[in-house]
Design a protein around this motif. Structure first.
Motif, PDB file in Angstrom:
ATOM      1  N   PHE A 273       0.788  -1.221   0.025  1.00 28.68           N
ATOM      2  CA  PHE A 273       0.060   0.223   0.034  1.00 28.68           C
ATOM      3  C   PHE A 273       1.040   1.405  -0.148  1.00 28.68           C
ATOM      4  O   PHE A 273       0.521   2.151  -0.663  1.00 28.68           O
ATOM      5  N   THR A 274       1.807   1.321   0.800  1.00 27.20           N
ATOM      6  CA  THR A 274       2.770   2.544   0.788  1.00 27.20           C
ATOM      7  C   THR A 274       3.465   2.628  -0.385  1.00 27.20           C
ATOM      8  O   THR A 274       3.609   3.831  -0.913  1.00 27.20           O
ATOM      9  N   ASN A 275       3.823   1.608  -1.157  1.00 30.83           N
ATOM     10  CA  ASN A 275       4.433   1.731  -2.300  1.00 30.83           C
ATOM     11  C   ASN A 275       3.675   2.300  -3.307  1.00 30.83           C
ATOM     12  O   ASN A 275       4.093   3.041  -4.238  1.00 30.83           O
ATOM     13  N   LEU A 276       2.430   1.808  -3.532  1.00 30.85           N
ATOM     14  CA  LEU A 276       1.457   2.114  -4.532  1.00 30.85           C
ATOM     15  C   LEU A 276       0.927   3.650  -4.287  1.00 30.85           C
ATOM     16  O   LEU A 276       0.705   4.427  -5.098  1.00 30.85           O
ATOM     17  N   LEU A 277       0.912   3.953  -3.038  1.00 29.71           N
ATOM     18  CA  LEU A 277       0.787   5.465  -2.387  1.00 29.71           C
ATOM     19  C   LEU A 277       1.765   6.386  -3.010  1.00 29.71           C
ATOM     20  O   LEU A 277       1.262   7.482  -3.472  1.00 29.71           O
ATOM     21  N   TYR A 278       2.987   6.092  -2.894  1.00 31.35           N
ATOM     22  CA  TYR A 278       4.214   6.944  -3.340  1.00 31.35           C
ATOM     23  C   TYR A 278       3.845   7.107  -4.803  1.00 31.35           C
ATOM     24  O   TYR A 278       3.999   8.128  -5.335  1.00 31.35           O
ATOM     25  N   ILE A 279       3.584   5.939  -5.598  1.00 33.59           N
ATOM     26  CA  ILE A 279       3.500   6.018  -7.147  1.00 33.59           C
ATOM     27  C   ILE A 279       2.064   6.978  -7.450  1.00 33.59           C
ATOM     28  O   ILE A 279       2.315   7.713  -8.323  1.00 33.59           O
ATOM     29  N   THR A 280       1.124   6.772  -6.856  1.00 37.13           N
ATOM     30  CA  THR A 280      -0.127   7.556  -7.068  1.00 37.13           C
ATOM     31  C   THR A 280       0.185   9.210  -6.626  1.00 37.13           C
ATOM     32  O   THR A 280      -0.260   9.803  -7.498  1.00 37.13           O
ATOM     33  N   VAL A 281       0.818   9.379  -5.735  1.00 37.27           N
ATOM     34  CA  VAL A 281       1.096  10.821  -5.298  1.00 37.27           C
ATOM     35  C   VAL A 281       1.965  11.450  -6.420  1.00 37.27           C
ATOM     36  O   VAL A 281       1.752  12.374  -6.785  1.00 37.27           O
ATOM     37  N   ALA A 282       2.947  10.596  -6.868  1.00 35.30           N
ATOM     38  CA  ALA A 282       4.123  11.078  -7.772  1.00 35.30           C
ATOM     39  C   ALA A 282       3.059  11.374  -9.125  1.00 35.30           C
ATOM     40  O   ALA A 282       3.366  12.185  -9.849  1.00 35.30           O
ATOM     41  N   TRP A 283       2.216  10.554  -9.405  1.00 39.10           N
ATOM     42  CA  TRP A 283       1.549  10.714 -10.775  1.00 39.10           C
ATOM     43  C   TRP A 283       0.613  11.709 -10.720  1.00 39.10           C
ATOM     44  O   TRP A 283       0.520  12.691 -11.634  1.00 39.10           O
ATOM     45  N   ASN A 284      -0.039  12.014  -9.711  1.00 38.73           N
ATOM     46  CA  ASN A 284      -1.058  13.213  -9.458  1.00 38.73           C
ATOM     47  C   ASN A 284       0.048  14.347  -9.465  1.00 38.73           C
ATOM     48  O   ASN A 284      -0.607  15.601  -9.662  1.00 38.73           O
ATOM     49  N   SER A 285       1.084  14.465  -9.125  1.00 42.53           N
ATOM     50  CA  SER A 285       2.035  15.729  -9.014  1.00 42.53           C
ATOM     51  C   SER A 285       2.855  15.941 -10.134  1.00 42.53           C
ATOM     52  O   SER A 285       3.412  16.967 -10.129  1.00 42.53           O
ATOM     53  N   ARG A 286       2.632  15.180 -11.282  1.00 45.06           N
ATOM     54  CA  ARG A 286       3.437  15.352 -12.461  1.00 45.06           C
ATOM     55  C   ARG A 286       2.932  16.743 -13.121  1.00 45.06           C
ATOM     56  O   ARG A 286       1.837  17.222 -12.950  1.00 45.06           O
ATOM     57  N   LYS A 287       3.841  17.275 -13.987  1.00 40.01           N
ATOM     58  CA  LYS A 287       3.352  18.496 -14.831  1.00 40.01           C
ATOM     59  C   LYS A 287       2.425  18.185 -15.887  1.00 40.01           C
ATOM     60  O   LYS A 287       2.666  16.831 -16.427  1.00 40.01           O
ATOM     61  N   PRO A 288       1.486  18.855 -16.364  1.00 39.80           N
ATOM     62  CA  PRO A 288       0.558  18.522 -17.363  1.00 39.80           C
ATOM     63  C   PRO A 288       1.461  18.395 -18.625  1.00 39.80           C
ATOM     64  O   PRO A 288       2.560  19.088 -19.069  1.00 39.80           O
ATOM     65  N   GLY A 289       0.974  17.426 -19.218  1.00 43.54           N
ATOM     66  CA  GLY A 289       1.672  16.955 -20.629  1.00 43.54           C
ATOM     67  C   GLY A 289       3.056  15.975 -20.492  1.00 43.54           C
ATOM     68  O   GLY A 289       3.492  15.595 -21.657  1.00 43.54           O
ATOM     69  N   THR A 290       3.039  15.631 -19.113  1.00 46.28           N
ATOM     70  CA  THR A 290       4.284  14.780 -19.249  1.00 46.28           C
ATOM     71  C   THR A 290       4.103  13.158 -19.479  1.00 46.28           C
ATOM     72  O   THR A 290       2.973  12.731 -19.152  1.00 46.28           O
ATOM     73  N   SER A 291       4.876  12.603 -20.456  1.00 45.15           N
ATOM     74  CA  SER A 291       4.417  11.426 -20.814  1.00 45.15           C
ATOM     75  C   SER A 291       4.802  10.293 -19.851  1.00 45.15           C
ATOM     76  O   SER A 291       5.501  10.524 -18.632  1.00 45.15           O
ATOM     77  N   PHE A 292       4.153   9.173 -19.917  1.00 43.62           N
ATOM     78  CA  PHE A 292       4.451   8.104 -18.893  1.00 43.62           C
ATOM     79  C   PHE A 292       5.880   7.708 -18.692  1.00 43.62           C
ATOM     80  O   PHE A 292       6.299   7.366 -17.591  1.00 43.62           O
ATOM     81  N   ARG A 293       6.667   7.744 -19.779  1.00 39.49           N
ATOM     82  CA  ARG A 293       7.880   7.467 -19.846  1.00 39.49           C
ATOM     83  C   ARG A 293       8.833   8.300 -18.866  1.00 39.49           C
ATOM     84  O   ARG A 293       9.840   8.115 -18.081  1.00 39.49           O
ATOM     85  N   ASN A 294       8.517   9.688 -19.299  1.00 36.75           N
ATOM     86  CA  ASN A 294       9.366  10.600 -18.438  1.00 36.75           C
ATOM     87  C   ASN A 294       8.842  10.678 -16.863  1.00 36.75           C
ATOM     88  O   ASN A 294       9.696  10.959 -16.122  1.00 36.75           O
TER      89      ASN A 294
END
Length: 202
Positions: free
Chosen positions: A176-197
């Motif tokens: 859960f903590t690992n997935l939470l870290y991924i989710t928060v990082a995804w929601n905090s990404r800049k608009p237009g950022t590709s999945f690879r970046n």
């Protein structure tokens, strides 16, 4: 002789109309300063909102990553202690008593004690070392190391839950903590950022 109703030439008509309209007054220095001050206040408010949003997003990413690091470290410690307890319970009481209370030569007792400690340490590290390494990798500044620690920790927790049936609740919390870290990082990404970046900067 008076010319009643005689029209003026077009150029004189234009001059007459221009003279009827009031001239646009230029802004005074105080008015210009007031406009400039208002624009500066608006710009400052936009910058404050921008910095506040960035600070909130970066704080969320840092906090979720610290949660993942702490979870992996505590899970490594808990797995090690559990393995030590399980290993010592499997040992014969006579062996444990012989190590604690010397019954023979001191040299043999010391060798038995060192051997028992080595076996216990190896047993404890067999299932806990990967979580400890993952916590160290997650605390690294390198995105590649963080990704490696994140994926290795999540995959190993899934393995322990579904195949070993070992400490399922603690492993679920670690996932859960690992997935939470991924989710928060995804929601905090800049608009237009590709999945690879996004994966490169996680």
């Amino acid at each position: 002789m008076e010319t009643v109703g005689q029209e003026l030439p077009p150029d004189e008509q234009g001059r007459g109309k221009q003279s009827d309209q009031p001239d646009a007054q230029p802004l005074t220095l105080d008015q210009r300063m007031a406009v400039l001050s208002k624009e500066m206040i608006d710009l400052r408010e936009r910058m404050d909102r921008f910095e506040e949003d960035n600070h909130r997003d970066s704080w969320g990413v840092r906090y979720s990553r610290r949660m993942a690091i702490t979870s992996n470290f505590l899970l490594a410690l808990w797995v090690a202690l559990s393995r030590i307890a399980m290993y010592l319970r499997k040992q014969k009481k006579s062996r444990l008593i012989g190590v604690v209370v010397p019954l023979g030569s001191t040299k043999r007792t010391r060798n038995d004690f060192n051997h028992l400690v080595l076996e216990t340490a190896l047993n404890a590290a067999r299932k806990s070392w990967l979580f400890l390494v993952a916590s160290l990798l997650l605390s690294s500044h390198s995105p590649l190391k963080r990704q490696t620690g994140l994926y290795a920790s999540t995959a190993y927790s899934l393995y322990l839950v579904f195949f070993e049936k070992f400490l399922p609740l603690t492993n679920y919390f670690n996932i859960f903590t690992n997935l939470l870290y991924i989710t928060v990082a995804w929601n905090s990404r800049k608009p237009g950022t590709s999945f690879r970046n996004f994966l490169k900067n996680i």
